[in-house]
Design a protein around this motif. Structure first.
Motif, short mmCIF file in Angstrom:
data_model
loop_
_atom_site.label_atom_id
_atom_site.label_comp_id
_atom_site.label_asym_id
_atom_site.label_seq_id
_atom_site.Cartn_x
_atom_site.Cartn_y
_atom_site.Cartn_z
N ALA A 260 0.83 -1.21 0.00
CA ALA A 260 0.00 0.00 0.00
C ALA A 260 0.86 1.26 0.00
O ALA A 260 0.59 2.21 -0.73
CB ALA A 260 -0.94 -0.01 1.21
N ALA A 261 1.92 1.26 0.82
CA ALA A 261 2.79 2.43 0.88
C ALA A 261 3.54 2.64 -0.44
O ALA A 261 3.70 3.78 -0.91
CB ALA A 261 3.78 2.28 2.03
N ALA A 262 4.01 1.54 -1.05
CA ALA A 262 4.71 1.66 -2.32
C ALA A 262 3.78 2.16 -3.42
O ALA A 262 4.17 2.98 -4.26
CB ALA A 262 5.32 0.31 -2.70
N PHE A 263 2.55 1.69 -3.43
CA PHE A 263 1.60 2.15 -4.44
C PHE A 263 1.24 3.62 -4.24
O PHE A 263 1.11 4.38 -5.21
CB PHE A 263 0.34 1.28 -4.39
CG PHE A 263 -0.71 1.68 -5.40
CD1 PHE A 263 -0.58 1.32 -6.73
CD2 PHE A 263 -1.81 2.43 -5.02
CE1 PHE A 263 -1.54 1.68 -7.66
CE2 PHE A 263 -2.77 2.81 -5.94
CZ PHE A 263 -2.63 2.43 -7.27
N ARG A 264 1.10 4.03 -2.99
CA ARG A 264 0.76 5.42 -2.70
C ARG A 264 1.86 6.36 -3.21
O ARG A 264 1.58 7.48 -3.65
CB ARG A 264 0.57 5.59 -1.19
CG ARG A 264 0.15 6.99 -0.76
CD ARG A 264 0.14 7.08 0.76
NE ARG A 264 -0.88 6.20 1.34
CZ ARG A 264 -2.13 6.59 1.57
NH1 ARG A 264 -2.53 7.81 1.27
NH2 ARG A 264 -3.00 5.74 2.09
N LYS A 265 3.10 5.90 -3.18
CA LYS A 265 4.23 6.74 -3.59
C LYS A 265 4.82 6.28 -4.92
O LYS A 265 6.01 6.43 -5.18
CB LYS A 265 5.32 6.69 -2.51
CG LYS A 265 4.85 7.10 -1.13
CD LYS A 265 5.90 6.81 -0.08
CE LYS A 265 5.35 7.00 1.31
NZ LYS A 265 6.32 6.65 2.36
N ARG A 266 3.97 5.73 -5.76
CA ARG A 266 4.45 5.15 -7.01
C ARG A 266 5.13 6.14 -7.92
O ARG A 266 5.92 5.78 -8.79
CB ARG A 266 3.29 4.47 -7.75
CG ARG A 266 2.14 5.40 -8.08
CD ARG A 266 0.94 4.61 -8.59
NE ARG A 266 -0.22 5.46 -8.90
CZ ARG A 266 -1.08 5.89 -7.99
NH1 ARG A 266 -0.92 5.56 -6.71
NH2 ARG A 266 -2.11 6.65 -8.33
N ASN A 267 4.85 7.43 -7.74
CA ASN A 267 5.48 8.46 -8.59
C ASN A 267 6.70 9.09 -7.94
O ASN A 267 7.34 9.96 -8.54
CB ASN A 267 4.46 9.55 -8.92
CG ASN A 267 3.29 9.02 -9.74
OD1 ASN A 267 3.48 8.17 -10.61
ND2 ASN A 267 2.08 9.50 -9.47
#
Length: 606
Positions: A260-267
């Motif tokens: 979830a954290a990696a997806f939230r900061k995917r950019n």
């Protein structure tokens, strides 16, 4: 699965006295009695279930085979569910009790099905020319009793299987003695565990199967049910003696938080300096007692979970877990992701082995099974050659193979677990090939004696022709399955060792489902073009099916070798210097991983 804190009351001398009163070898007779009765019951039920489904419930061979493989697959899936609840909510003790109770209910359902005539279809007419017309297939009510009973057994196994091994190990507390002595005691425990389980399985495959085939299914199912009841009583009686680990949270939550954290900061851009990624030794202390996982460059998109951005940390200074993860927790997910391709190689092995409980038993039923004029071997009893060969192979592996291999490789273990898995997967190919050759000979013998259209006739060919394939499969298990368990345990994160056990059983689950898919596809593809898989196995071509599985296993071996070539061992930072005295003891039990080329590494790999 998760790190479990051992629940103890009091402090000082009172706490120390409680530690000495709970756990230790005095609990093993109760735990082993529970497991012996449980394994005796489960092996007695499962070994000959194909015969019950086809002969008593009048199911077709394909339907019965798919029912069994689906049952096996669902059982392995419930192991993951059971491990989750045991480590997150109810603890291992109550997981075992609940699982045993569910299994008991399922057993009673099958006992009623075998004893009460209205719960199963009437017997087939023996002399009818058309088997389909002579046999009344099971009704919806008959199948409902069967499926509900088997579902309860699946849930029961899910509660027992992932918890009992760890629960037994919990009884030996390394706070009471040196870590090296504790490791020796733990190793002795595992030796006793696997020996007693194998012995119970062999007893079930001989005694229970004989009763089912020669006395009746009521007693054949009733004796294992009584055994399970005894196991529950014996296990619960020793409740005050056990060390009981309290639930410590599921690692699945941590893995989901990283994603979830990696997806939230995917950019977000991953910094070139990995030292900028978030670290928190205090937060990771309970899940990294042997040392924290070091950062790796693979799967770098997951590193975004450890990038600190505004709002990731609360006012109290604590990270918000669904927004920010430590490097150690990110590497936990990477470790799991890296081991999955090699883990998947065991799926095909499980799929190939599942046919020893279905098609091979039907082959054995058509062959000459007399040892003497009055003694006839039940078809399902042939499984003892797999179990027995596995036990003998494990003993010979430790006593003969390892010393010889040690002279060549210089490794204390003789070979690495990667090499052990590779040997097992190679041996398994020859096992399925042998099955194909034996079936070709059996079918040829049936044709030579004009028995192609009389499937219930005895083919004049000894059932002992089937022993080599069972034995070879047992040897393959001793190498591949044990090696896979070693690999999963060693390369999984420290706090996810129980998850590794669940992964091992999940491999069997996927193998069972894959077997169902293969059987269904082959049946549909060959319908009207030879009908490889049909109720009349003398007209069918099971040998062609075995050759297909052999080809798939060769491809699987190639897949394993490729995954092994590209695999990277997990890097581990050793515990800090201020805890050096404690860690020296702990490292006695935490042996370093073998290198892929065969050399050990005691610095940063585990």
């Amino acid at each position: 699965m998760a790190t479990a804190a051992v629940e103890r009351e009091g402090d000082g001398e009172q706490q120390q006295q409680k530690r000495w009163k709970q756990g230790g070898y005095k609990t093993l007779p109760f735990i082993m009695a529970n497991e012996i009765c449980d394994r005796f019951a489960t092996a007695g039920f499962n070994a000959n279930l194909i015969s019950y489904l086809t002969q008593q419930l009048n199911m077709t061979l394909v339907d019965a085979s798919n029912t069994l493989t689906n049952f096996g697959g669902t059982t392995s899936l419930t192991v993951v569910l059971g491990a989750f609840f045991a480590d997150s909510y109810i603890g291992r003790f109550w997981s075992i009790v609940a699982g045993s109770s569910f299994y008991q209910i399922g057993m009673l359902g099958l006992v009623l099905s075998a004893v009460v005539p209205s719960l199963r279809p009437p017997p087939c007419a023996a002399a009818a020319p058309n088997p389909d017309a002579a046999c009344q297939r099971p009704s919806g009510g008959h199948l409902a009793v069967l499926y509900v009973s088997m579902l309860c057994m699946c849930l029961g196994t899910g509660g027992i299987r992932p918890s009992v091994v760890a629960f037994g190990a919990d009884q030996f507390d390394n706070n009471k003695e040196g870590a090296e002595a504790w490791a020796n005691r733990k190793r002795r425990y595992f030796n006793v565990y696997f020996f007693t389980m194998g012995s119970a399985t062999l007893l079930a495959l001989t005694l229970v199967v004989y009763i089912q085939d020669n006395v009746g299914w009521g007693w054949g199912f009733g004796i294992p049910a009584i055994s399970m009841l005894v196991s529950i009583v014996v296990f619960v009686v020793a409740y005050p003696l056990y060390v009981r680990a309290t639930p410590g949270g599921s690692p699945f939550t941590r893995l989901a938080q990283v994603l979830a954290a990696a997806f939230r900061k995917r950019n977000a851009d991953v910094p070139d300096d990995t030292g900028m990624l978030y670290q928190d030794k205090e937060l990771d202390a309970l899940i990294s007692t042997k040392g924290r996982l070091l950062h790796t460059d693979k799967l770098k998109f997951l590193d975004r979970a450890a990038i600190v951005t505004p709002g990731d940390v609360s006012d109290s200074g604590r990270p918000r877990p669904w927004r920010l993860s430590t490097v150690h927790r990110v590497e936990e997910l990477k470790s799991v992701a890296r081991l999955l391709p090699i883990w998947s190689a065991g799926i095909i092995l499980a799929a190939a082995g599942s046919h020893n409980g279905s098609f091979t038993i039907m082959q054995a039923r058509t062959m000459e099974r007399h040892v003497t004029r009055s003694l006839e071997i039940p078809p399902a009893t042939l499984s003892i050659f797999t179990t027995g060969t596995t036990l003998v192979s494990i003993i010979l592996y430790d006593r003969a193979f390892v010393p010889l291999a040690r002279r060549v490789t210089g490794l204390p273990s003789g070979v690495t677990y990667f090499q052990r898995m590779g040997i097992g997967l190679t041996v398994a190919v020859f096992g399925v090939g042998a099955a194909a050759l034996v079936e070709t000979r059996r079918r040829g013998t049936a044709a030579a004696h004009g028995l192609l259209d009389t499937p219930k006739a005895v083919v004049p060919m000894s059932v002992f022709w089937l022993v080599p394939q069972y034995a070879i499969h047992g040897i393959a298990d001793a190498f591949a399955s044990v090696g896979q368990m070693e690999f999963l345990y060693d390369q999984s994160p420290e706090s996810m060792r129980s998850t590794a056990v669940a992964l091992f059983w999940l491999c069997g689950s996927f193998g069972s489902y894959l077997s169902t898919v293969l059987v269904t596809v082959v049946q549909k593809a060959t319908r009207g073009h030879g009908d490889w898989l049909q109720d009349n196995i003398n007209r069918g071509r099971i040998d062609y099916y075995y050759w297909l599985i052999t080809f798939v296993m060769v491809l699987n071996l190639g897949h394993y070798l490729c995954c092994f070539y590209f695999y990277t061992l997990k890097p581990l930072e050793l515990a800090e210097a201020e805890h050096e005295n404690r860690d020296k003891e702990e490292q006695c039990d935490e042996l370093p991983s073998p290198q892929k080329n065969g050399a050990g590494n005691g610095v940063g790999m585990a």
